[in-house]
Design a protein around this motif. Structure first.
Motif, PDB file in Angstrom:
ATOM      1  N   GLN A 100       0.819  -1.210   0.000  1.00  0.00           N
ATOM      2  CA  GLN A 100       0.000   0.000   0.000  1.00  0.00           C
ATOM      3  C   GLN A 100       0.855   1.263   0.000  1.00  0.00           C
ATOM      4  OE1 GLN A 100      -2.771  -0.425   3.329  1.00  0.00           O
ATOM      5  NE2 GLN A 100      -4.389  -1.015   1.902  1.00  0.00           N
ATOM      6  N   ASP A 101       1.937   1.225   0.740  1.00  0.00           N
ATOM      7  CA  ASP A 101       2.797   2.403   0.864  1.00  0.00           C
ATOM      8  C   ASP A 101       4.256   1.971   0.741  1.00  0.00           C
ATOM      9  OD1 ASP A 101       4.102   4.750   1.472  1.00  0.00           O
ATOM     10  OD2 ASP A 101       2.830   5.260   3.177  1.00  0.00           O
ATOM     11  N   PRO A 102       4.735   1.748  -0.495  1.00  0.00           N
ATOM     12  CA  PRO A 102       6.091   1.222  -0.688  1.00  0.00           C
ATOM     13  C   PRO A 102       7.191   2.128  -0.153  1.00  0.00           C
ATOM     14  CG  PRO A 102       5.117   1.906  -2.784  1.00  0.00           C
ATOM     15  CD  PRO A 102       4.034   1.937  -1.779  1.00  0.00           C
ATOM     16  N   GLU A 103       6.990   3.436  -0.222  1.00  0.00           N
ATOM     17  CA  GLU A 103       7.993   4.350   0.313  1.00  0.00           C
ATOM     18  C   GLU A 103       8.183   4.108   1.815  1.00  0.00           C
ATOM     19  OE1 GLU A 103      10.005   6.611  -0.863  1.00  0.00           O
ATOM     20  OE2 GLU A 103       9.392   6.832  -2.962  1.00  0.00           O
ATOM     21  N   LYS A 104       7.076   3.967   2.526  1.00  0.00           N
ATOM     22  CA  LYS A 104       7.134   3.791   3.979  1.00  0.00           C
ATOM     23  C   LYS A 104       7.545   2.372   4.371  1.00  0.00           C
ATOM     24  CE  LYS A 104       4.385   4.592   8.168  1.00  0.00           C
ATOM     25  NZ  LYS A 104       3.064   5.001   8.691  1.00  0.00           N
ATOM     26  N   GLU A 105       7.047   1.373   3.629  1.00  0.00           N
ATOM     27  CA  GLU A 105       7.294  -0.019   3.997  1.00  0.00           C
ATOM     28  C   GLU A 105       8.639  -0.551   3.517  1.00  0.00           C
ATOM     29  OE1 GLU A 105       3.870  -2.746   3.499  1.00  0.00           O
ATOM     30  OE2 GLU A 105       2.754  -0.965   2.906  1.00  0.00           O
ATOM     31  N   LEU A 106       9.140  -0.025   2.401  1.00  0.00           N
ATOM     32  CA  LEU A 106      10.377  -0.552   1.814  1.00  0.00           C
ATOM     33  C   LEU A 106      11.510   0.468   1.760  1.00  0.00           C
ATOM     34  CD1 LEU A 106       8.982  -2.710  -1.122  1.00  0.00           C
ATOM     35  CD2 LEU A 106      10.687  -3.487   0.518  1.00  0.00           C
ATOM     36  N   VAL A 107      11.258   1.587   1.097  1.00  0.00           N
ATOM     37  CA  VAL A 107      12.349   2.518   0.794  1.00  0.00           C
ATOM     38  C   VAL A 107      12.886   3.194   2.051  1.00  0.00           C
ATOM     39  CG1 VAL A 107      13.037   4.555  -0.528  1.00  0.00           C
ATOM     40  CG2 VAL A 107      11.440   2.891  -1.537  1.00  0.00           C
ATOM     41  N   GLU A 108      11.986   3.747   2.867  1.00  0.00           N
ATOM     42  CA  GLU A 108      12.445   4.474   4.054  1.00  0.00           C
ATOM     43  C   GLU A 108      13.239   3.599   5.029  1.00  0.00           C
ATOM     44  OE1 GLU A 108      10.761   7.267   7.716  1.00  0.00           O
ATOM     45  OE2 GLU A 108       9.351   6.461   6.237  1.00  0.00           O
ATOM     46  N   PRO A 109      12.740   2.403   5.403  1.00  0.00           N
ATOM     47  CA  PRO A 109      13.544   1.589   6.317  1.00  0.00           C
ATOM     48  C   PRO A 109      14.864   1.110   5.716  1.00  0.00           C
ATOM     49  CG  PRO A 109      11.527   0.437   5.662  1.00  0.00           C
ATOM     50  CD  PRO A 109      11.394   1.834   5.187  1.00  0.00           C
ATOM     51  N   ALA A 110      14.887   0.824   4.403  1.00  0.00           N
ATOM     52  CA  ALA A 110      16.134   0.383   3.763  1.00  0.00           C
ATOM     53  C   ALA A 110      17.183   1.482   3.804  1.00  0.00           C
ATOM     54  CB  ALA A 110      15.859  -0.052   2.324  1.00  0.00           C
ATOM     55  N   VAL A 111      16.773   2.702   3.420  1.00  0.00           N
ATOM     56  CA  VAL A 111      17.718   3.822   3.341  1.00  0.00           C
ATOM     57  C   VAL A 111      18.082   4.327   4.736  1.00  0.00           C
ATOM     58  CG1 VAL A 111      18.010   6.200   2.554  1.00  0.00           C
ATOM     59  CG2 VAL A 111      16.979   4.499   1.030  1.00  0.00           C
ATOM     60  N   LYS A 112      17.078   4.572   5.553  1.00  0.00           N
ATOM     61  CA  LYS A 112      17.331   5.105   6.900  1.00  0.00           C
ATOM     62  C   LYS A 112      18.094   4.088   7.749  1.00  0.00           C
ATOM     63  CE  LYS A 112      14.945   7.772  10.481  1.00  0.00           C
ATOM     64  NZ  LYS A 112      13.633   8.325  10.914  1.00  0.00           N
ATOM     65  N   GLY A 113      17.740   2.811   7.591  1.00  0.00           N
ATOM     66  CA  GLY A 113      18.436   1.762   8.339  1.00  0.00           C
ATOM     67  C   GLY A 113      19.894   1.667   7.954  1.00  0.00           C
ATOM     68  N   THR A 114      20.176   1.768   6.661  1.00  0.00           N
ATOM     69  CA  THR A 114      21.562   1.700   6.193  1.00  0.00           C
ATOM     70  C   THR A 114      22.376   2.866   6.754  1.00  0.00           C
ATOM     71  OG1 THR A 114      21.019   0.508   4.166  1.00  0.00           O
ATOM     72  CG2 THR A 114      23.029   1.842   4.126  1.00  0.00           C
ATOM     73  N   LEU A 115      21.833   4.065   6.685  1.00  0.00           N
ATOM     74  CA  LEU A 115      22.553   5.227   7.214  1.00  0.00           C
ATOM     75  C   LEU A 115      22.759   5.112   8.721  1.00  0.00           C
ATOM     76  CD1 LEU A 115      20.987   8.186   5.197  1.00  0.00           C
ATOM     77  CD2 LEU A 115      23.348   7.353   5.102  1.00  0.00           C
ATOM     78  N   GLY A 116      21.760   4.601   9.430  1.00  0.00           N
ATOM     79  CA  GLY A 116      21.886   4.433  10.873  1.00  0.00           C
ATOM     80  C   GLY A 116      22.998   3.462  11.245  1.00  0.00           C
ATOM     81  N   VAL A 117      23.070   2.340  10.522  1.00  0.00           N
ATOM     82  CA  VAL A 117      24.098   1.336  10.778  1.00  0.00           C
ATOM     83  C   VAL A 117      25.481   1.884  10.432  1.00  0.00           C
ATOM     84  CG1 VAL A 117      25.009  -0.899   9.990  1.00  0.00           C
ATOM     85  CG2 VAL A 117      22.583  -0.668  10.579  1.00  0.00           C
ATOM     86  N   LEU A 118      25.610   2.562   9.296  1.00  0.00           N
ATOM     87  CA  LEU A 118      26.907   3.090   8.890  1.00  0.00           C
ATOM     88  C   LEU A 118      27.385   4.194   9.831  1.00  0.00           C
ATOM     89  CD1 LEU A 118      26.764   3.172   4.977  1.00  0.00           C
ATOM     90  CD2 LEU A 118      27.538   1.361   6.506  1.00  0.00           C
ATOM     91  N   ARG A 119      26.463   5.043  10.280  1.00  0.00           N
ATOM     92  CA  ARG A 119      26.853   6.092  11.241  1.00  0.00           C
ATOM     93  C   ARG A 119      27.343   5.465  12.548  1.00  0.00           C
ATOM     94  NH1 ARG A 119      22.119   9.225   9.480  1.00  0.00           N
ATOM     95  NH2 ARG A 119      22.851  10.908   8.126  1.00  0.00           N
ATOM     96  N   ALA A 120      26.630   4.449  13.024  1.00  0.00           N
ATOM     97  CA  ALA A 120      27.044   3.768  14.253  1.00  0.00           C
ATOM     98  C   ALA A 120      28.411   3.107  14.059  1.00  0.00           C
ATOM     99  CB  ALA A 120      25.996   2.729  14.658  1.00  0.00           C
ATOM    100  N   ALA A 121      28.623   2.502  12.881  1.00  0.00           N
ATOM    101  CA  ALA A 121      29.903   1.869  12.584  1.00  0.00           C
ATOM    102  C   ALA A 121      31.036   2.902  12.606  1.00  0.00           C
ATOM    103  CB  ALA A 121      29.848   1.167  11.236  1.00  0.00           C
TER     104      ALA A 121
END
Length: 328
Positions: A100-121
């Protein structure tokens, strides 16, 4: 589970995000087998479907700790990464059906999650990050020469992906792009793996993603992958490739990971030939002229010593998995 002081031979600590998934479970198993200590993230520590199969692995009692991580909350990545010398970033939503909402269900967690992990790293002083992207971040690419085998220089056309409503591919492409941008700006050592359709046995209680796709095909359904199918790869080879990238500091850039480059018509014909008793629908019209066939397309990984399991064994082991779970 072991404290930092009593890891012994497992003193090399690495973090695996998305450790409970299809690829993640095999990677955690391989890392434990190689003597690593592993911090693995899951979505829900209370869900035995995510935790029980990991806790049953050899070496898990002494050298595996599980952490709960939310891709949309960057702060949750840090506890699992703190003290790790390397990070394998696998966590990303896998939704292959329309949403129903691909931006919210797929794109946002993929992109935001990647940046969060890399920043923590970066903040935790991690020496090397190995990330799982996808071959779907490479195709479709209308600008790619029609007579050239797809390789690591190819990037999927994001606007075309959106037009085709291939939102999983959009999420993987954008997440990989932000990862490279972050690594370049922050001086983070990054290597990326781009696997094709990942198959073979799963350590997880249920099957998801790519295995679900092949199960549908074996049951007689048609799954349209004409815009992005390049071939398949064994999940155990994906895990081996990730470790090879981590243990080879000279390995740079992207790494296409598949057994051989082929078309959907080749794939379905092989399935139908191997299992004539099943209602596999052969592809009647080859719409993949853009795919140039190649026996050994993953040249960068082969140079690192990765040897790929052949197609027939991949499929037989996948079918054994389906049968063991009562799905076929």
């Amino acid at each position: 589970m072991a404290s930092d002081g009593d890891r012994g031979s497992g003193s090399h600590l690495v973090c695996v995000t998305g450790g409970s998934g299809f690829i993640g479970s095999w990677l955690v198993r391989l890392l434990l087998d190689r003597g690593y200590t592993v911090n693995a993230t899951v979505k829900n520590l209370e869900d035995e479907g995510e935790t029980k199969h990991l806790q049953a692995l050899d070496g898990a009692d002494a050298r595996l700790r599980l952490f709960q991580m939310d891709l949309l909350d960057p702060a949750t990545a840090r506890p699992a990464i703190e003290g790790a010398r390397g990070v394998f970033h696998l966590a990303s939503p896998v939704i292959l059906h329309p949403t129903q909402d691909p931006e919210k269900e797929l794109v946002e967690p993929a992109v935001k999650g990647t940046l969060g992990v890399l920043r923590a790293a970066k903040d935790c002083g991690v020496g090397r990050v190995v990330m799982v992207s996808s071959q779907t971040a490479m195709v479709p690419n209308p600008k790619w020469p029609s007579d050239k085998v797809i390789d690591e220089d190819s990037w999927a056309d994001v606007e075309l992906l959106k037009k085709l409503e291939l939102w999983y591919s959009v999420s993987k492409t954008l997440a990989e792009k932000v990862a490279w941008d972050f690594a370049e700006k922050q001086g983070l050592q990054l290597a990326v793996l781009n696997p094709a359709l990942v198959l073979s046995p799963t350590l997880t209680p249920s099957i998801t993603g790519s295995l679900q796709v092949v199960l549908q095909i074996m049951r007689g359904q048609r799954f349209d992958m004409d815009h992005y199918f390049l071939g398949c790869v064994d999940v155990r080879d994906v895990a081996q490739s990730l470790v090879a990238l981590y243990e080879s500091p000279s390995a740079q850039g992207r790494h296409l990971c598949l057994e051989s480059a082929e078309r959907m018509v080749d794939f379905t014909n092989k399935l139908a030939d191997l299992y004539p008793e099943l209602p596999v629908q052969r592809v009647q019209e080859d719409k993949q002229e853009w795919v140039v066939r190649e026996k050994e397309p993953s040249k960068k990984l082969i140079k690192l010593g990765v040897r790929f399991i052949p197609f027939d064994k991949i499929i037989m082991d996948t079918m054994d998995c389906f049968r063991s779970k009562g799905l076929i």
